[in-house]
Design a protein around this motif. Structure first.
Motif, PDB file in Angstrom:
ATOM      1  N   THR A   1       0.830  -1.200   0.000  1.00  0.00           N
ATOM      2  CA  THR A   1       0.000   0.000   0.000  1.00  0.00           C
ATOM      3  C   THR A   1       0.869   1.256   0.000  1.00  0.00           C
ATOM      4  N   MET A   2       1.977   1.226   0.719  1.00  0.00           N
ATOM      5  CA  MET A   2       2.900   2.366   0.722  1.00  0.00           C
ATOM      6  C   MET A   2       3.511   2.586  -0.652  1.00  0.00           C
ATOM      7  N   ILE A   3       3.792   1.509  -1.371  1.00  0.00           N
ATOM      8  CA  ILE A   3       4.312   1.627  -2.742  1.00  0.00           C
ATOM      9  C   ILE A   3       3.288   2.332  -3.622  1.00  0.00           C
ATOM     10  N   HIS A   4       2.020   1.950  -3.485  1.00  0.00           N
ATOM     11  CA  HIS A   4       0.951   2.588  -4.255  1.00  0.00           C
ATOM     12  C   HIS A   4       0.859   4.079  -3.933  1.00  0.00           C
ATOM     13  N   MET A   5       0.848   4.415  -2.642  1.00  0.00           N
ATOM     14  CA  MET A   5       0.709   5.806  -2.230  1.00  0.00           C
ATOM     15  C   MET A   5       1.930   6.636  -2.637  1.00  0.00           C
TER      16      MET A   5
ATOM     17  N   ILE B   1      -5.706  15.708   6.725  1.00  0.00           N
ATOM     18  CA  ILE B   1      -5.032  14.749   7.608  1.00  0.00           C
ATOM     19  C   ILE B   1      -5.973  13.661   8.126  1.00  0.00           C
ATOM     20  N   PRO B   2      -7.150  14.004   8.721  1.00  0.00           N
ATOM     21  CA  PRO B   2      -8.038  12.922   9.180  1.00  0.00           C
ATOM     22  C   PRO B   2      -8.572  12.061   8.046  1.00  0.00           C
ATOM     23  N   ILE B   3      -8.888  12.665   6.894  1.00  0.00           N
ATOM     24  CA  ILE B   3      -9.373  11.885   5.753  1.00  0.00           C
ATOM     25  C   ILE B   3      -8.287  10.936   5.263  1.00  0.00           C
ATOM     26  N   SER B   4      -7.054  11.421   5.193  1.00  0.00           N
ATOM     27  CA  SER B   4      -5.931  10.577   4.765  1.00  0.00           C
ATOM     28  C   SER B   4      -5.691   9.437   5.741  1.00  0.00           C
ATOM     29  N   ALA B   5      -5.870   9.707   7.022  1.00  0.00           N
ATOM     30  CA  ALA B   5      -5.664   8.671   8.038  1.00  0.00           C
ATOM     31  C   ALA B   5      -6.649   7.529   7.861  1.00  0.00           C
TER      32      ALA B   5
ATOM     33  N   PHE C   1      -8.344   6.868   5.111  1.00  0.00           N
ATOM     34  CA  PHE C   1      -8.101   6.260   3.802  1.00  0.00           C
ATOM     35  C   PHE C   1      -6.962   5.252   3.895  1.00  0.00           C
ATOM     36  N   ALA C   2      -5.873   5.635   4.565  1.00  0.00           N
ATOM     37  CA  ALA C   2      -4.744   4.720   4.749  1.00  0.00           C
ATOM     38  C   ALA C   2      -5.177   3.486   5.536  1.00  0.00           C
ATOM     39  N   SER C   3      -6.024   3.693   6.544  1.00  0.00           N
ATOM     40  CA  SER C   3      -6.503   2.570   7.354  1.00  0.00           C
ATOM     41  C   SER C   3      -7.341   1.602   6.530  1.00  0.00           C
ATOM     42  N   SER C   4      -8.232   2.153   5.688  1.00  0.00           N
ATOM     43  CA  SER C   4      -9.097   1.288   4.879  1.00  0.00           C
ATOM     44  C   SER C   4      -8.280   0.455   3.905  1.00  0.00           C
TER      45      SER C   4
ATOM     46  N   VAL D   1       2.583   8.723   4.999  1.00  0.00           N
ATOM     47  CA  VAL D   1       3.142   8.997   6.331  1.00  0.00           C
ATOM     48  C   VAL D   1       2.390   8.205   7.394  1.00  0.00           C
ATOM     49  N   PHE D   2       1.069   8.162   7.297  1.00  0.00           N
ATOM     50  CA  PHE D   2       0.279   7.402   8.274  1.00  0.00           C
ATOM     51  C   PHE D   2       0.594   5.908   8.191  1.00  0.00           C
ATOM     52  N   LEU D   3       0.819   5.404   6.998  1.00  0.00           N
ATOM     53  CA  LEU D   3       1.139   3.988   6.831  1.00  0.00           C
ATOM     54  C   LEU D   3       2.535   3.649   7.337  1.00  0.00           C
TER      55      LEU D   3
END
Length: 372
Positions: free
Chosen positions: A45-49, A81-85, A87-90, A202-204
């Motif tokens: 997922t980090m590679i994708h982001m 920031i909260p939306i990205s958090a 999204f990263a979690s999902s 960053v969140f991931l």
């Protein structure tokens, strides 16, 4: 005779279905220990982001394909920031589920998406708890329970991961509607990736550093640059295909395409991954859940139609739709400025898909958003 424009619309729908199915099957193949054997979902997922954020940076800052949105620190801190958090979690939880359960069963569990979105909207105060919608949610949940009971390779851990990812995505969609649209911010596919992908990366990084990095041994990891490049490229292309489809069709058409995609995915997964076995209870449960989803969509579409401006002609609505197609997301052919956030939120589930952090926008927002 079918017009050229209609053929182009069908082509966009076909590309969307193929890309969406391809990303899901590709992720499963890469992550599965039985195939490519890269059981590191956070890393993937980090590679994708990282790839999406890099491409978006070059398109915005270097090639200047689009202008960056006027982004203040307050909007970034309270919205992006909260939306990205979430999204990263999902993405994290959703990709992790591939390690434990089949693609077919994952698609069946995704029938819970309207349930999760409705519950999150009620909790956040953007929708009201209604008896008819609640009964639909019970029907969907009942169907998913039957489907789960009929799953031969049922895995509690994988099911929990997938359901957690679904609710994280639902909360992201609700927050997107509540936070960004109330700020009057409109993002297109490129600028949404430009702001959200790096923040999600960053969140991931935190769970990756704690969970995956300690157990990573380079000598035991298969790393094929072409595999990961093509995988990330497919995920990026999916974002733009969704944008093109939404710009040319309505919410109902996209929902129908999504149902067709789910059935294609379920069928293809049993062929590509022979260990995936579908039982009669799986099909019966999924059919029941699908009936609930269809009824839910009908009720919400009825709500949206009730908010249209009285006396508005079809031509005027078509003109509004055409103007809105430049935005990243069209809520509905009949939506307007008088629609409440509670009713608009019902349309958010049409863009739920893998690796697609598109930001919905409604008519009128773009006029209040100026590029920096």
């Amino acid at each position: 005779m079918i017009s050229k424009q209609l053929l182009l619309t069908y082509l966009y729908l076909l590309v969307y279905i193929l890309l969406s199915s391809g990303v899901i099957l590709y992720n499963k193949w890469v992550l599965s220990p039985k195939y490519f054997n890269f059981p590191l979902p956070i890393t993937l997922t980090m590679i994708h982001m990282g790839f999406s954020g890099l491409v978006a940076f070059f398109l915005v800052r270097v090639f200047k394909v689009v202008a960056p949105t006027k982004m203040t620190f307050e909007i970034y801190a309270t919205c992006v920031i909260p939306i990205s958090a979430f999204f990263a979690s999902s993405l994290w939880f959703g990709n992790t589920a591939y390690l434990f359960i089949s693609v077919a069963f994952i698609q069946m569990l995704k029938s819970l998406m309207p349930v999760a979105t409705f519950l999150m909207a009620v909790v956040c105060g953007t929708d009201k708890l209604r008896c008819d919608l609640f009964l639909n949610m019970l029907l969907v949940s009942f169907g998913v329970v039957i489907s789960s009971y009929g799953e031969i390779h049922f895995n509690v851990v994988g099911t929990v991961y997938q359901c957690t990812g679904i609710f994280a995505e639902a909360l992201r969609l609700v927050l997107t509607q509540v936070l960004l649209q109330k700020k009057g911010l409109t993002l297109n596919p490129i600028t949404s990736l430009y702001y959200i992908a790096p923040c999600s990366f960053v969140f991931l990084f935190v769970p990756w550093y704690l969970l995956e990095m300690p157990g990573m041994e380079v000598s035991q990891i298969q790393f094929n640059i072409w595999i990961f490049f093509s995988n990330a490229l497919c995920a990026l292309a999916l974002n733009f295909s969704i944008f093109l489809v939404i710009g040319r069709t309505g919410a109902v058409t996209i929902r129908v395409a999504g149902v067709l995609k789910d059935w294609i995915l379920i069928a293809l997964s049993t062929v590509i991954f022979p260990e995936s076995t579908i039982t009669k209870l799986n099909i019966i449960g999924y059919a029941i859940a699908l009936c609930g989803v269809v009824m839910y969509n009908y009720l919400k579409a009825k709500d949206v139609r009730s908010t249209q401006v009285p006396g508005e002609s079809i031509t005027e609505r078509a003109t509004k739709t055409e103007k809105r197609s430049s935005n990243v997301y069209v809520l509905d052919e009949n939506s307007n400025n008088n629609s409440s956030y509670g009713r608009n939120i019902s349309q958010l589930d049409v863009i739920v898909d893998e690796e697609a952090p598109l930001i919905p926008s409604s008519k009128g927002l773009s006029s209040r958003t100026k590029p920096s």
